[in-house]
Scaffold this active site. Structure first.
Site, PDB file in Angstrom:
ATOM      1  CE  LYS A 161      -3.432  -0.022   2.978  1.00  0.00           C
ATOM      2  NZ  LYS A 161      -4.374  -0.369   4.086  1.00  0.00           N
TER       3      LYS A 161
ATOM      4  CG  ASP B  53      -8.668   0.321   7.046  1.00  0.00           C
ATOM      5  OD1 ASP B  53      -8.425  -0.897   7.083  1.00  0.00           O
ATOM      6  OD2 ASP B  53      -8.285   1.138   7.910  1.00  0.00           O
TER       7      ASP B  53
ATOM      8  CG  PHE C 109      -0.279  -5.816  -1.946  1.00  0.00           C
ATOM      9  CD1 PHE C 109      -0.082  -4.770  -2.831  1.00  0.00           C
ATOM     10  CD2 PHE C 109      -1.320  -5.717  -1.019  1.00  0.00           C
ATOM     11  CE1 PHE C 109      -0.896  -3.646  -2.793  1.00  0.00           C
ATOM     12  CE2 PHE C 109      -2.129  -4.605  -0.962  1.00  0.00           C
ATOM     13  CZ  PHE C 109      -1.929  -3.568  -1.857  1.00  0.00           C
TER      14      PHE C 109
ATOM     15  CE  LYS D 168      -3.625  -2.825  -7.097  1.00  0.00           C
ATOM     16  NZ  LYS D 168      -3.074  -3.351  -5.840  1.00  0.00           N
TER      17      LYS D 168
ATOM     18  CG  HIS E 255      -9.132  -0.444  -4.497  1.00  0.00           C
ATOM     19  ND1 HIS E 255      -8.481  -1.231  -5.423  1.00  0.00           N
ATOM     20  CD2 HIS E 255      -8.583  -0.752  -3.302  1.00  0.00           C
ATOM     21  CE1 HIS E 255      -7.587  -1.983  -4.814  1.00  0.00           C
ATOM     22  NE2 HIS E 255      -7.632  -1.710  -3.517  1.00  0.00           N
TER      23      HIS E 255
HETATM   24  P1  ITT Z   1      -3.160  -1.809   7.265  1.00  0.00           P
HETATM   25  O1  ITT Z   1      -4.571  -2.024   7.805  1.00  0.00           O
HETATM   26  O2  ITT Z   1      -2.098  -1.870   8.284  1.00  0.00           O
HETATM   27  O3  ITT Z   1      -3.079  -0.582   6.401  1.00  0.00           O
HETATM   28  P2  ITT Z   1      -3.732  -4.207   5.692  1.00  0.00           P
HETATM   29  O4  ITT Z   1      -2.844  -5.111   4.885  1.00  0.00           O
HETATM   30  O5  ITT Z   1      -4.566  -4.845   6.764  1.00  0.00           O
HETATM   31  O6  ITT Z   1      -2.812  -3.040   6.258  1.00  0.00           O
HETATM   32  P3  ITT Z   1      -6.203  -3.243   4.495  1.00  0.00           P
HETATM   33  O7  ITT Z   1      -6.924  -3.410   5.773  1.00  0.00           O
HETATM   34  O8  ITT Z   1      -6.395  -1.973   3.754  1.00  0.00           O
HETATM   35  O9  ITT Z   1      -4.633  -3.409   4.676  1.00  0.00           O
HETATM   36  O10 ITT Z   1      -6.535  -4.382   3.482  1.00  0.00           O
HETATM   37  C1  ITT Z   1      -7.286  -5.535   3.831  1.00  0.00           C
HETATM   38  C2  ITT Z   1      -6.772  -6.717   3.026  1.00  0.00           C
HETATM   39  O11 ITT Z   1      -7.043  -6.483   1.641  1.00  0.00           O
HETATM   40  C3  ITT Z   1      -5.279  -6.942   3.164  1.00  0.00           C
HETATM   41  O12 ITT Z   1      -5.054  -8.330   3.295  1.00  0.00           O
HETATM   42  C4  ITT Z   1      -4.690  -6.427   1.869  1.00  0.00           C
HETATM   43  O13 ITT Z   1      -3.553  -7.185   1.480  1.00  0.00           O
HETATM   44  C5  ITT Z   1      -5.849  -6.599   0.880  1.00  0.00           C
HETATM   45  N1  ITT Z   1      -5.801  -5.516  -0.104  1.00  0.00           N
HETATM   46  C6  ITT Z   1      -5.998  -4.191   0.133  1.00  0.00           C
HETATM   47  N2  ITT Z   1      -5.786  -3.491  -0.984  1.00  0.00           N
HETATM   48  C7  ITT Z   1      -5.432  -4.381  -1.940  1.00  0.00           C
HETATM   49  C8  ITT Z   1      -5.050  -4.271  -3.285  1.00  0.00           C
HETATM   50  O14 ITT Z   1      -4.949  -3.091  -3.892  1.00  0.00           O
HETATM   51  N3  ITT Z   1      -4.739  -5.386  -3.955  1.00  0.00           N
HETATM   52  C9  ITT Z   1      -4.808  -6.586  -3.353  1.00  0.00           C
HETATM   53  N4  ITT Z   1      -5.150  -6.786  -2.081  1.00  0.00           N
HETATM   54  C10 ITT Z   1      -5.455  -5.686  -1.373  1.00  0.00           C
END
Ligand code: ITT
Length: 214
Positions: free
Chosen positions: A12, A68, A152, A193, A198
């Site tokens: 991210k 998030d 990721f 991408k 989003h």
């Molecule tokens: P933080 O809350 O610490 O920011 P996180 O990895 O938990 O880190 P999110 O809550 O935003 O991040 O994301 C929830 C899940 O969705 C998490 O497992 C991410 O890897 C996945 N995710 C978020 N954005 C993504 C994207 O652009 N492409 C693929 N997976 C994504």
């Protein structure tokens, strides 16, 4: 200008860094362990995290970003949604594919609709005691097979819908000016991408409102 991005996810940070760099804004990762509330709304989760982190900012004049995201699958009633992180760590992308194994059709449009999903992101920026909130959505579908690459999270299994000439997402099955031709995010470069993402859309919304904060 520097933004502290509070997240544990390096993928991210990389995306935000690439996005803000073109505006001359530096992004630094802010390592802070916030408690995530049990809520079924991304905005509530993000707001709670930003409130917890503000007192810990290195300088009170710094900008703080929380973003998030989650993957919402139609046929699974929006699952994994706000539980995306937990589900990725437990089921992984292969578990999601297994859950959806029975959802398939020889007709590509019907197949796409059965496997319809979207990524949603809520970004919140804090500056000088004020916050701005912005949302971004990327519609698409879940692939039948994972494509592991540079991305990721759920990138290996998420295929975005095509875009029109203005970069707007089209409905499933419509051919657009821009397409990944059925390749998931995992199989395309990050710059590509960003056109669908989003996260990119949520950050764009923030930037367009940044002057509101002065
Ligand atoms: P933080 O809350 O610490 O920011 P996180 O990895 O938990 O880190 P999110 O809550 O935003 O991040 O994301 C929830 C899940 O969705 C998490 O497992 C991410 O890897 C996945 N995710 C978020 N954005 C993504 C994207 O652009 N492409 C693929 N997976 C994504």
């Amino acid at each position: 200008m520097t933004i502290w991005f509070m997240t544990t996810n390096r993928g991210k940070v990389e995306e935000a860094r690439q996005y803000f760099a073109s505006y001359g804004i530096e992004v630094n990762q802010f390592e802070f362990e916030a408690t995530e509330p049990q809520a079924d709304d991304l905005e509530i989760v993000a707001l709670s995290k930003i409130e917890q982190a503000i007192p810990h900012l290195p300088n009170s004049s710094d900008m703080l970003l929380v973003e998030d995201a989650g993957l919402f699958v139609d046929s699974l009633n929006g699952f994994p949604g706000v539980y995306s992180s937990y589900v990725l760590n437990t089921l992984d992308v292969h578990g999601i594919l297994k859950l959806m194994d029975h959802l398939k059709s020889d007709d590509p449009i019907q197949d796409g609709n059965l496997r319809k999903a979207e990524f949603r992101a809520v970004a919140i920026l804090y500056k000088d005691g004020q916050t701005i909130v912005s949302e971004g959505v990327c519609p698409g579908r879940i692939a039948h097979q994972a494509v592991m690459g540079d991305g990721f999270g759920f990138d290996p299994i998420f295929i975005p819908t095509d875009l029109d000439e203005d970069g707007n997402s089209l409905p499933i099955g419509e051919m657009g000016a821009k397409s990944t031709h059925g390749t998931p995010f995992g199989g395309i470069p990050l710059e590509e991408k960003q056109k669908y993402s989003h996260r990119h859309r949520a950050l764009e919304g923030l930037l367009s409102n940044l002057d509101m904060l002065g």
